[in-house]
Design an enzyme around this catalytic site. Structure first.
Site, mmCIF file in Angstrom:
data_model
loop_
_atom_site.group_PDB
_atom_site.id
_atom_site.type_symbol
_atom_site.label_atom_id
_atom_site.label_comp_id
_atom_site.label_asym_id
_atom_site.label_seq_id
_atom_site.Cartn_x
_atom_site.Cartn_y
_atom_site.Cartn_z
ATOM 1 N N LYS A 447 9.363 -4.183 -17.282
ATOM 2 C CA LYS A 447 8.225 -3.936 -16.397
ATOM 3 C C LYS A 447 7.121 -4.911 -16.792
ATOM 4 C CE LYS A 447 5.129 -0.447 -14.620
ATOM 5 N NZ LYS A 447 4.029 -1.404 -14.565
ATOM 6 N N ARG A 452 1.442 -7.389 -8.239
ATOM 7 C CA ARG A 452 2.581 -7.424 -7.332
ATOM 8 C C ARG A 452 2.409 -8.519 -6.290
ATOM 9 N NH1 ARG A 452 5.778 -2.123 -5.970
ATOM 10 N NH2 ARG A 452 7.531 -2.946 -4.804
ATOM 11 N N GLU A 500 6.707 -9.792 -9.282
ATOM 12 C CA GLU A 500 5.500 -9.570 -10.074
ATOM 13 C C GLU A 500 4.999 -10.950 -10.514
ATOM 14 O OE1 GLU A 500 4.112 -6.669 -10.364
ATOM 15 O OE2 GLU A 500 2.945 -6.575 -12.213
ATOM 16 N N LYS A 604 15.884 1.980 -12.309
ATOM 17 C CA LYS A 604 16.129 2.118 -10.863
ATOM 18 C C LYS A 604 17.582 2.492 -10.593
ATOM 19 C CE LYS A 604 12.842 -1.607 -9.913
ATOM 20 N NZ LYS A 604 12.684 -2.979 -9.424
ATOM 21 N N ARG A 618 6.416 6.686 -3.193
ATOM 22 C CA ARG A 618 6.494 6.760 -4.645
ATOM 23 C C ARG A 618 7.791 7.494 -4.927
ATOM 24 N NH1 ARG A 618 2.913 5.756 -8.278
ATOM 25 N NH2 ARG A 618 1.181 5.833 -6.827
ATOM 26 N N LYS A 624 8.993 4.557 -13.847
ATOM 27 C CA LYS A 624 8.344 3.646 -14.801
ATOM 28 C C LYS A 624 8.221 4.337 -16.143
ATOM 29 C CE LYS A 624 3.864 4.451 -12.531
ATOM 30 N NZ LYS A 624 2.673 3.851 -11.950
HETATM 31 N N1 LIG Z 1 10.843 -4.869 -12.642
HETATM 32 C C1 LIG Z 1 9.899 -4.384 -11.852
HETATM 33 N N2 LIG Z 1 10.223 -3.687 -10.741
HETATM 34 C C2 LIG Z 1 9.269 -3.164 -9.924
HETATM 35 N N3 LIG Z 1 7.957 -3.288 -10.175
HETATM 36 C C3 LIG Z 1 7.560 -3.957 -11.263
HETATM 37 C C4 LIG Z 1 8.518 -4.547 -12.149
HETATM 38 N N4 LIG Z 1 7.832 -5.143 -13.138
HETATM 39 C C5 LIG Z 1 6.540 -4.964 -12.897
HETATM 40 N N5 LIG Z 1 6.344 -4.240 -11.770
HETATM 41 C C6 LIG Z 1 5.030 -3.833 -11.269
HETATM 42 O O1 LIG Z 1 4.812 -2.499 -11.692
HETATM 43 C C7 LIG Z 1 4.159 -1.782 -10.647
HETATM 44 C C8 LIG Z 1 4.348 -0.287 -10.808
HETATM 45 O O2 LIG Z 1 3.720 0.201 -11.957
HETATM 46 P P1 LIG Z 1 2.149 0.226 -12.229
HETATM 47 O O3 LIG Z 1 1.863 1.366 -13.118
HETATM 48 O O4 LIG Z 1 1.711 -1.113 -12.710
HETATM 49 O O5 LIG Z 1 1.620 0.545 -10.787
HETATM 50 P P2 LIG Z 1 0.157 0.562 -10.248
HETATM 51 O O6 LIG Z 1 -0.104 -0.710 -9.518
HETATM 52 O O7 LIG Z 1 -0.796 0.977 -11.324
HETATM 53 O O8 LIG Z 1 0.258 1.656 -9.174
HETATM 54 P P3 LIG Z 1 0.419 3.188 -9.366
HETATM 55 O O9 LIG Z 1 -0.203 3.548 -10.673
HETATM 56 O O10 LIG Z 1 -0.245 3.717 -8.161
HETATM 57 O O11 LIG Z 1 1.915 3.394 -9.353
HETATM 58 C C9 LIG Z 1 4.781 -2.375 -9.406
HETATM 59 O O12 LIG Z 1 3.994 -2.150 -8.281
HETATM 60 C C10 LIG Z 1 4.892 -3.842 -9.756
HETATM 61 O O13 LIG Z 1 3.671 -4.478 -9.451
HETATM 62 MG MG LIG Z 2 -1.068 2.754 -12.322
HETATM 63 MG MG LIG Z 3 0.916 -3.025 -13.051
#
Ligand SMILES: Nc1ncnc2c1ncn2[C@@H]1O[C@H](COP(=O)(O)OP(=O)(O)OP(=O)(O)O)[C@@H](O)[C@H]1O
Ligand SMILES: [Mg+2]
Ligand SMILES: [Mg+2]
Length: 786
Positions: A447, A452, A500, A604, A618, A624
């Site tokens: 991650k 994004r 990303e 996933k 979601r 995550k």
């Molecule tokens: N391998 C991956 N697959 C999917 N998303 C990834 C990956 N690596 C990084 N990301 C990022 O991680 C995000 C999801 O986790 P994150 O906690 O950063 O979300 P966020 O933008 O804070 O939104 P929220 O907290 O509302 O879910 C994705 O939207 C993407 O931008």
């Molecule tokens: Mg978040």
């Molecule tokens: Mg993020």
């Protein structure tokens, strides 16, 4: 198969989703002694509707063990949702049942909420859509609940609405306002649907050319969401316009606002008591029409620059002058940026689908069951089309031309139009992850901690990149636009790639933290002047050479992605991944990801129905796992700044602490969650002060839910979202987050030891963490502790 009598009843608590309570028919009246049986994961039964509880009857043939795991001892009884507006007095729900009821009659009729204010009945299916990972295809039974079983309001009931509305003439704004009024006055979702469907039906029959504008006014938008045009006119500008049109002083309008709390009502009351003055302007009798209001709003939204304030005021005044009855109320609220009548986009979509089916000449001739089927299919179609192509500019003309049956053909995922990205569900431990993905083939990906990027390559060779929030970031990333054509293989013509974007150290060839990326310029970026280099990590392919891949499995999409693109060192890479199967493997991969400067893992599901790409959801099919949050809450929260406290000592010239809130879309309100004073550098505090001092309001917004004990020194317009980390969540008598959704009905949830991380530029206040998410984070923490 689900809805049969005799065996027993299940009640699902929407706010503690997955929590299922089982009742024997004899104990139906006695909700308090009900015994919860278990959590129910990933099952079709997870649809809920009409508020908090859903009553299902299970069939004799259905084995309970198919649906329930082992009972959990720490499960608590479902709690009544506290009605904040009626002073927190909780009244008892009575559930009536009759063994003779049939499926379709398992309805709100059976669940009487004895309350003064039934606002919670306004549960919108949007949250169902966003949150449930239940596959729609399997949902025929449940979808039918979305369709009103009552007779629609017919023409004669609409005479108020349509008195002056003749075929071929523009839609009268008064008619739309009457419909808004009706929607606002009820709490029942089916009724809301009836009013709006009926209005759309009239529009389609009488003034089809105005359907798009009508729809946009219902959604309070002037163009597709992804074009990011904000209507929100500042309060002071509106006060000025209202004062001038009604011949009052701004102070008087402000005083009224302090008393009433809703500028819309203030505008209506001032307007209606000032007839003589408005008549001086001469055109009072001219009826406002939907296209007129829409076009003015569009104009107001597009005005920028030096003299725009004056022009905006003039335009607003013109509208206000022609307003009458309830019109000023809704007009003012629209201009403020939100109607606040409890109408969510998913409902608007349902109504649009129903209206098109019902205006089809063949429809009336169909048998009842067939009618329901048609409506269900139409709703399914429109929702799925909209998630792929979120543009009414495209959908409405296609509907008017070919009806709902041909919609899918005309409206498909289209490069150039961003779709809402699929989101992930937070988890707190590897065992949590394994529980969720058990029985499925799954993959673990790094991650990455960046931003994004949804990259679109159009047939004509244009390339665009969109943010998580569908903002067009093309000008921010000229370097990406340049390199992506090298990464795409020769046969890769058009595509939508989910990536990303991460800051990258070109010398050491390592990932850099998000903070570095955030220093990158946003506008007018020239490639030669770029200071922060980025590397692109691709994780999904949604469209390729004219074909949508959304319904393909992740495994297939990944293969196509690998075949269509090639890695370029320091510039473009596929996300690292392994197909781990046990705790040890996942743990060591998690450690590896952290060493590589990642945040943790994304887990996933790889194949089967659960592995399709679900735009805007979601999903529980994407989890995550963030290293930083494993011992705490599971994830950071994104909260809205609603107030501030003056600083002391070193912080005298700035705000020293802030009041934060989460968002409750169901009640359309912000609920306070904590006071925060930690995590800010001196320069952060200065930045916040300079930005927020312009957003101070004389009174708290009527849609802030707070306790006097937490009253800050100044209040703000909800305008900015902050990412915040917390040690844990606790029950609070003074904070209001998730009130009514946790075991102690009269209390809210608050954050302990909150710490500011950063401003979320990519989230609007209404994209903040929802009260439902807060309740869930709280609940998960509680479950794990037991
Ligand atoms: N391998 C991956 N697959 C999917 N998303 C990834 C990956 N690596 C990084 N990301 C990022 O991680 C995000 C999801 O986790 P994150 O906690 O950063 O979300 P966020 O933008 O804070 O939104 P929220 O907290 O509302 O879910 C994705 O939207 C993407 O931008
Ligand atoms: Mg978040
Ligand atoms: Mg993020």
């Amino acid at each position: 198969m689900w809805l049969r009598r005799k065996f027993g009843h299940m009640i699902i608590n929407k706010n503690q989703k997955n929590r299922v309570y089982f009742f024997k028919p004899s104990s139906l009246y006695d909700i308090v002694t009900a015994k919860p049986l278990s959590r129910l994961e990933n099952s079709r039964a997870l649809k809920y509707r009409e508020g908090i509880f859903l009553l299902y009857e299970m069939s004799k043939q259905t084995k309970v063990s198919n649906f329930f795991g082992k009972p959990k001892l720490n499960d608590s009884i479902p709690q009544e949702k506290k009605d904040k507006k009626s002073g927190g007095k909780v009244k008892k729900r009575i559930i009536e049942s009759s063994d003779e009821e049939s499926n379709s009659e398992v309805d709100t009729k059976k669940i009487k909420f004895e309350r003064e204010n039934e606002r919670e009945n306004k549960t919108e299916s949007s949250s169902e859509m966003d949150e449930d990972n239940v596959k729609e295809e399997q949902d025929d039974n449940l979808e039918s609940e979305l369709v009103s079983t009552k007779k629609l309001v017919d023409q004669k009931d609409m005479k108020d609405v349509g008195a002056d509305w003749k075929k071929g003439e523009p839609v009268p704004y008064a008619g739309l306002c009457k419909t808004f009024e009706a929607i606002e006055s009820t709490t029942k979702r089916l009724e809301i649907q009836e009013y709006l469907t009926s209005f759309f039906k009239h529009t389609i029959e009488l003034s089809p050319g105005n359907l798009l504008e009508t729809l946009y006014l219902c959604l309070n938008r002037v163009c597709p969401e992804y074009e990011n045009v904000e209507l929100g006119i500042g309060e002071s500008l509106l006060i000025k316009a209202i004062a001038e049109v009604t011949g009052r002083t701004t102070q008087k309008v402000k005083n009224e606002l302090a008393k009433v709390g809703d500028l819309g009502k203030v505008a209506r009351d001032s307007k209606n008591s000032q007839k003589s003055i408005s008549s001086m302007f001469g055109n009072r009798d001219k009826l406002l029409t939907v296209p007129k209001v829409f076009n003015s709003m569009k104009k107001i939204a597009s005005l920028t620059g030096h003299s725009s304030q004056d022009l905006k005021i003039k335009e607003i005044q013109n509208l206000l002058i022609s307003c009458r009855d309830e019109e000023p109320k809704f007009l003012t609220r629209s201009l403020e940026g939100k109607l606040r009548i409890g109408l969510a986009e998913q409902t608007v979509l349902i109504c649009l689908a129903q209206a098109f089916v019902m205006t089809d000449k063949e429809y009336e001739k169909l048998a009842k069951a067939k009618k329901t089927e048609e409506l269900n299919n139409a709703i399914k179609t429109i929702k799925s089309v909209y998630s792929e192509l979120p543009s009414y500019d495209k959908i409405v003309p296609a509907l008017l031309k070919g009806g709902i049956k041909n919609l899918r053909e005309h409206c498909k995922l289209t490069p150039g139009i961003p779709l809402k990205p699929m989101l992930a569900h937070p988890t707190k431990s590897i065992t949590d992850v394994l529980d969720s993905v058990e029985g499925h083939k799954f993959t673990c990906e790094f991650k990455y901690d960046g931003e994004r990027g949804q990259i679109h390559r159009l047939e004509d060779g244009t390339t665009k990149i969109f943010s998580r929030n569908l903002e067009d970031n093309t000008v921010k990333y000229p370097d990406i636009i340049e390199r992506i054509s090298k990464a795409a293989k020769t046969n890769t013509k058009s595509y939508v790639l989910d990536c990303e974007v991460v800051a990258w150290d070109l010398e050491k060839h390592i990932l850099l933290p998000f903070q570095v990326l955030s220093t990158r310029k946003r506008k007018d970026v020239k490639e030669a002047e770029i200071k922060v280099s980025v590397c692109l990590f691709a994780f999904d392919l949604l469209y390729l050479n004219g074909e949508s891949l959304l319904k393909k499995s992740l495994e297939e999409r990944r293969k196509l992605m690998n075949d269509s693109f090639q890695e370029i060192e320091d510039e473009f890479s596929f996300v690292q991944n392994i197909n781990a199967t046990n705790i040890e493997e996942i743990q060591s991969y998690l450690d590896e990801s952290i060493k590589a400067n990642c945040e943790g893992l994304m887990v996933k599901i790889l194949d089967g129905l659960e592995s399709t790409y679900e735009p805007s959801k979601r999903s529980r099919n994407w989890l995550k796992l963030k290293k930083d949050y494993l011992s705490g809450v599971g994830d950071s929260l994104d909260l809205v700044v609603v107030g501030a406290f003056y600083g002391r000592g070193k912080r005298t010239n700035v705000y020293g602490a802030f009041l934060l809130a989460c968002y409750d879309p169901e009640h359309e309100e912000y609920q306070t969650i904590c006071k925060i004073g930690t995590g800010f550098s001196d320069s952060d505090l200065e930045t916040h002060f300079n930005y927020l001092k312009e957003k101070e309001t004389s009174e708290p917004k009527s849609y802030f839910n707070y306790d006097k004990g937490t009253k800050p020194d100044v209040w703000f317009e909800p305008c900015q979202v902050w990412e915040v980390k917390a040690a844990d969540l606790s029950i609070s008598p003074i904070y209001k987050a998730a009130i009514g959704q946790i075991s102690e009905a009269s209390k809210g949830v608050s954050l302990r030891f909150p710490r500011f991380i950063r401003i979320r530029e990519d989230k609007k206040p209404e994209d903040a963490t929802t009260s439902e998410q807060v309740a869930e984070l709280f609940q998960n923490q509680y479950n794990n502790k037991e």
